[in-house]
Write a protein that holds these residues in place. Structure first.
Motif, PDB file in Angstrom:
ATOM      1  N   GLU A  35       0.831  -1.204   0.000  1.00  0.00           N
ATOM      2  CA  GLU A  35       0.000   0.000   0.000  1.00  0.00           C
ATOM      3  C   GLU A  35       0.865   1.253   0.000  1.00  0.00           C
ATOM      4  O   GLU A  35       1.887   1.316   0.678  1.00  0.00           O
ATOM      5  N   VAL A  36       0.437   2.251  -0.759  1.00  0.00           N
ATOM      6  CA  VAL A  36       1.070   3.563  -0.776  1.00  0.00           C
ATOM      7  C   VAL A  36       0.184   4.488   0.053  1.00  0.00           C
ATOM      8  O   VAL A  36      -0.996   4.651  -0.249  1.00  0.00           O
ATOM      9  N   ASP A  37       0.752   5.061   1.118  1.00  0.00           N
ATOM     10  CA  ASP A  37      -0.033   5.946   1.985  1.00  0.00           C
ATOM     11  C   ASP A  37      -0.536   7.157   1.203  1.00  0.00           C
ATOM     12  O   ASP A  37      -1.735   7.413   1.141  1.00  0.00           O
ATOM     13  N   LEU A  38       0.391   7.913   0.637  1.00  0.00           N
ATOM     14  CA  LEU A  38       0.034   9.104  -0.141  1.00  0.00           C
ATOM     15  C   LEU A  38       0.861   9.109  -1.422  1.00  0.00           C
ATOM     16  O   LEU A  38       2.075   8.893  -1.387  1.00  0.00           O
ATOM     17  N   PHE A  39       0.194   9.344  -2.537  1.00  0.00           N
ATOM     18  CA  PHE A  39       0.882   9.473  -3.825  1.00  0.00           C
ATOM     19  C   PHE A  39       0.587  10.879  -4.301  1.00  0.00           C
ATOM     20  O   PHE A  39      -0.567  11.233  -4.539  1.00  0.00           O
ATOM     21  N   MET A  40       1.627  11.693  -4.382  1.00  0.00           N
ATOM     22  CA  MET A  40       1.470  13.122  -4.628  1.00  0.00           C
ATOM     23  C   MET A  40       2.260  13.520  -5.874  1.00  0.00           C
ATOM     24  O   MET A  40       3.030  12.744  -6.411  1.00  0.00           O
ATOM     25  N   GLU A  41       2.071  14.786  -6.245  1.00  0.00           N
ATOM     26  CA  GLU A  41       2.848  15.384  -7.332  1.00  0.00           C
ATOM     27  C   GLU A  41       3.262  16.770  -6.875  1.00  0.00           C
ATOM     28  O   GLU A  41       2.504  17.485  -6.247  1.00  0.00           O
ATOM     29  N   LYS A  42       4.522  17.099  -7.167  1.00  0.00           N
ATOM     30  CA  LYS A  42       5.001  18.456  -6.879  1.00  0.00           C
ATOM     31  C   LYS A  42       6.027  18.838  -7.925  1.00  0.00           C
ATOM     32  O   LYS A  42       6.999  18.120  -8.142  1.00  0.00           O
ATOM     33  N   ASP A  43       5.784  19.944  -8.590  1.00  0.00           N
ATOM     34  CA  ASP A  43       6.714  20.490  -9.587  1.00  0.00           C
ATOM     35  C   ASP A  43       7.075  19.463 -10.664  1.00  0.00           C
ATOM     36  O   ASP A  43       8.230  19.352 -11.066  1.00  0.00           O
ATOM     37  N   GLY A  44       6.088  18.684 -11.113  1.00  0.00           N
ATOM     38  CA  GLY A  44       6.308  17.726 -12.179  1.00  0.00           C
ATOM     39  C   GLY A  44       6.950  16.425 -11.764  1.00  0.00           C
ATOM     40  O   GLY A  44       7.276  15.592 -12.595  1.00  0.00           O
ATOM     41  N   VAL A  45       7.152  16.234 -10.463  1.00  0.00           N
ATOM     42  CA  VAL A  45       7.754  15.002  -9.952  1.00  0.00           C
ATOM     43  C   VAL A  45       6.699  14.260  -9.134  1.00  0.00           C
ATOM     44  O   VAL A  45       5.999  14.852  -8.315  1.00  0.00           O
ATOM     45  N   TYR A  46       6.580  12.964  -9.383  1.00  0.00           N
ATOM     46  CA  TYR A  46       5.672  12.135  -8.594  1.00  0.00           C
ATOM     47  C   TYR A  46       6.360  11.781  -7.290  1.00  0.00           C
ATOM     48  O   TYR A  46       7.555  11.471  -7.268  1.00  0.00           O
ATOM     49  N   VAL A  47       5.607  11.835  -6.200  1.00  0.00           N
ATOM     50  CA  VAL A  47       6.178  11.636  -4.870  1.00  0.00           C
ATOM     51  C   VAL A  47       5.373  10.578  -4.127  1.00  0.00           C
ATOM     52  O   VAL A  47       4.171  10.740  -3.912  1.00  0.00           O
ATOM     53  N   VAL A  48       6.064   9.504  -3.743  1.00  0.00           N
ATOM     54  CA  VAL A  48       5.471   8.481  -2.887  1.00  0.00           C
ATOM     55  C   VAL A  48       5.803   8.891  -1.462  1.00  0.00           C
ATOM     56  O   VAL A  48       6.973   9.100  -1.126  1.00  0.00           O
ATOM     57  N   VAL A  49       4.761   9.017  -0.628  1.00  0.00           N
ATOM     58  CA  VAL A  49       4.975   9.456   0.746  1.00  0.00           C
ATOM     59  C   VAL A  49       4.566   8.337   1.700  1.00  0.00           C
ATOM     60  O   VAL A  49       3.417   7.885   1.689  1.00  0.00           O
ATOM     61  N   GLU A  50       5.518   7.924   2.513  1.00  0.00           N
ATOM     62  CA  GLU A  50       5.256   6.949   3.568  1.00  0.00           C
ATOM     63  C   GLU A  50       5.049   7.741   4.859  1.00  0.00           C
ATOM     64  O   GLU A  50       5.875   8.585   5.222  1.00  0.00           O
ATOM     65  N   VAL A  51       3.943   7.478   5.534  1.00  0.00           N
ATOM     66  CA  VAL A  51       3.631   8.165   6.786  1.00  0.00           C
ATOM     67  C   VAL A  51       3.830   7.174   7.922  1.00  0.00           C
ATOM     68  O   VAL A  51       3.280   6.071   7.900  1.00  0.00           O
ATOM     69  N   LYS A  52       4.635   7.563   8.908  1.00  0.00           N
ATOM     70  CA  LYS A  52       4.864   6.730  10.088  1.00  0.00           C
ATOM     71  C   LYS A  52       4.592   7.562  11.320  1.00  0.00           C
ATOM     72  O   LYS A  52       5.038   8.701  11.426  1.00  0.00           O
TER      73      LYS A  52
END
Length: 112
Positions: A35-52
């Protein structure tokens, strides 16, 4: 992390990231790799964010839970969600230390 605390921590992390200009694409998205907690985009880059989240460090610091195997699965999940391998992807972590009554955030870009 407990389901309620997990959701709370993800909401705190999401607000933090959106205030910094990140755009939410998917939340709690399951893939064959996990599972991917948050899948974001910023300034043309995709960002996978793990939240702990950890209320205390009695069972270890939140960052210790992000193992090399976890990093590999998160990157595979990102490629799966995007359907391609040639797009820029970054892995970040938002660590929530504490609980709803008092907490601090730590936002890290993880080296892969």
């Amino acid at each position: 992390m407990g389901a309620l605390r997990g959701r709370w921590a993800e909401e705190v992390a999401l607000r933090h990231l959106q205030e910094k200009g990140y755009r939410l694409l998917w939340k709690n998205r399951r893939t064959p790799f996990g599972e991917v907690d948050l899948f974001m985009e910023k300034d043309g880059v995709y960002v996978v964010v793990e939240v702990k989240q950890r209320a205390s460090e009695a069972f270890g610091a939140p960052l210790e839970a992000i193992t090399p195997g976890k990093v590999k699965r998160l990157l595979k999940s990102a490629r799966f969600l995007l359907g391609r391998d040639d797009l820029p992807v970054r892995l970040e972590a938002v660590l929530v230390h504490g609980n709803p009554k008092g907490f601090r955030l730590e936002h890290l870009v993880l080296e892969v």
